[in-house]
Design an enzyme around this catalytic site. Structure first.
Site, mmCIF file in Angstrom:
data_model
loop_
_atom_site.group_PDB
_atom_site.id
_atom_site.type_symbol
_atom_site.label_atom_id
_atom_site.label_comp_id
_atom_site.label_asym_id
_atom_site.label_seq_id
_atom_site.Cartn_x
_atom_site.Cartn_y
_atom_site.Cartn_z
ATOM 1 N N HIS A 22 -3.214 -4.889 1.877
ATOM 2 C CA HIS A 22 -2.517 -5.030 3.166
ATOM 3 C C HIS A 22 -2.501 -6.481 3.659
ATOM 4 O O HIS A 22 -3.315 -6.830 4.522
ATOM 5 C CB HIS A 22 -3.253 -4.223 4.242
ATOM 6 C CG HIS A 22 -3.120 -2.754 4.109
ATOM 7 N ND1 HIS A 22 -2.102 -2.037 4.678
ATOM 8 C CD2 HIS A 22 -3.899 -1.851 3.475
ATOM 9 C CE1 HIS A 22 -2.251 -0.754 4.405
ATOM 10 N NE2 HIS A 22 -3.345 -0.614 3.675
ATOM 11 N N CYS A 48 0.826 -1.207 0.000
ATOM 12 C CA CYS A 48 0.000 0.000 0.000
ATOM 13 C C CYS A 48 0.866 1.265 0.000
ATOM 14 O O CYS A 48 1.442 1.584 -1.044
ATOM 15 C CB CYS A 48 -0.991 -0.047 1.162
ATOM 16 S SG CYS A 48 -2.417 1.016 0.846
ATOM 17 N N GLU A 108 -0.619 -7.583 5.737
ATOM 18 C CA GLU A 108 -0.264 -7.514 7.164
ATOM 19 C C GLU A 108 -1.486 -7.308 8.049
ATOM 20 O O GLU A 108 -1.380 -7.417 9.266
ATOM 21 C CB GLU A 108 0.800 -6.428 7.399
ATOM 22 C CG GLU A 108 0.340 -4.973 7.311
ATOM 23 C CD GLU A 108 0.345 -4.393 5.886
ATOM 24 O OE1 GLU A 108 0.232 -5.166 4.917
ATOM 25 O OE2 GLU A 108 0.434 -3.156 5.761
HETATM 26 N N1 GLN Z 1 -2.959 6.175 -0.072
HETATM 27 C C1 GLN Z 1 -2.165 6.158 1.108
HETATM 28 C C2 GLN Z 1 -0.925 7.023 0.947
HETATM 29 O O1 GLN Z 1 -0.858 7.892 0.181
HETATM 30 C C3 GLN Z 1 -1.743 4.737 1.461
HETATM 31 C C4 GLN Z 1 -2.826 4.062 2.214
HETATM 32 C C5 GLN Z 1 -2.412 2.853 2.982
HETATM 33 O O2 GLN Z 1 -1.243 2.475 3.105
HETATM 34 N N2 GLN Z 1 -3.406 2.247 3.553
HETATM 35 O O3 GLN Z 1 0.024 6.841 1.650
#
Ligand code: GLN
Length: 289
Positions: A254, A101, A256
């Site tokens: 995610h 992410c 995790e």
């Molecule tokens: N979109 C988020 C960012 O810009 C990331 C979101 C996440 O890791 N859940 O960091």
């Protein structure tokens, strides 16, 4: 005869976000790898460490950059003097690095929908990500997906769908060609930041740099309007949510935040292969000089 594969240290960048969850899943993954070890081989001695300083990073053979908030992670990394060591780790030494992410955003060579001046990228993956493609926190969702890259390297449970959790998740909007000039083109786009270039440190690292970007997983598109957008790369009607290029892996969701260690098991296997390649390369290199 018992063959000890290696002592392997895997770090999790622990500046912000879901780092302790990754450490827990790494431990679970190592246990399941130890149970499956071939009788002729003793499993490597794994160490899993939280990384907050350049010294801690220097001890790692592989690194996970967790989900969280990519702007916060890059800000704290810059303040801790970690940004350049991270770029060296990924792009010069080309050690195995996996971002989830926010981690995927940081590992992209180009990211759009970024706050003005509020984002530094590490880079390593020749892709452009759209930072908050899947919407806001309240639009979080889960999708059960078949992750074919898990293959049978994990075990037969690899065939069961994986519960993918998407929270303000990025998408891989475009796979960028690996050629001069791409950075300048990307930089001229609105609200887009790019990662600085770094030359690979040696011949083995160069191989990883010039590897193709592989699409590892896609999700049936959540936003049909994008189908008409020529800027958006998609496999048919699918959004790209996992990519790999040589040593770098990036995943939109995610793992995790689940209790399912299968991706961690698979990735630790990839880390081991990379560590073995590097150690062999260094032996050959040393004996040639
Ligand atoms: N979109 C988020 C960012 O810009 C990331 C979101 C996440 O890791 N859940 O960091």
């Amino acid at each position: 005869m018992t063959v000890v594969l290696a002592d392997v240290t895997v770090g999790v960048l622990a500046l912000q976000g879901a780092f302790s969850e990754h450490v827990q899943l790494l431990r679970a993954a190592a246990e399941s790898l130890a149970l499956k070890g071939a009788p002729a081989q003793s499993p490597p001695k794994w160490s899993f460490v939280e990384v907050r300083t350049p010294d801690e990073l220097a001890r790692c053979d592989g690194l996970i950059i967790p989900g969280g908030e990519s702007t916060a992670i890059s800000l704290v990394a810059a303040r801790s003097g970690l940004l350049e060591p991270l770029r060296d780790f990924v792009k010069v030494l080309r050690k195995p690095t996996w971002g989830t992410c926010a981690g995927l955003i940081l590992l992209a060579e180009s990211a759009n929908r970024t706050k003005k001046g509020g984002q530094d990228l590490i880079g390593g993956l020749d892709v452009r990500v759209n930072r908050n493609h899947f919407g806001r926190q309240v639009e979080s969702f889960q999708a059960n997906l078949q992750l074919s890259f898990l293959g049978d390297t994990v075990d037969k449970s690899a065939n069961e769908p994986y519960r993918c959790v998407f929270i303000r998740a990025p998408v891989v909007e475009k796979i960028l060609p690996h050629r001069d000039g791409v950075q300048t083109e990307e930089q001229s786009r609105e609200a887009t930041v790019v990662a600085p270039s770094k030359a690979p440190g040696d011949k083995l690292a160069e191989k990883e740099t010039t590897a193709q970007v592989e699409v590892m997983a896609t999700l049936p598109t959540q936003t049909p309007a994008l189908q008409a957008n020529p800027e958006h790369d998609h496999a048919g009607s699918e959004d790209i949510i996992a990519v790999r290029q040589g040593n770098v892996l990036g995943i939109s969701f995610h793992p995790e935040l689940t209790a399912d260690p299968r991706i961690h098991v698979w990735w630790l296997g990839e880390v081991l292969k990379a560590v073995e390649r590097r150690r062999q390369f260094e032996v050959v290199d040393r004996s040639a000089s």
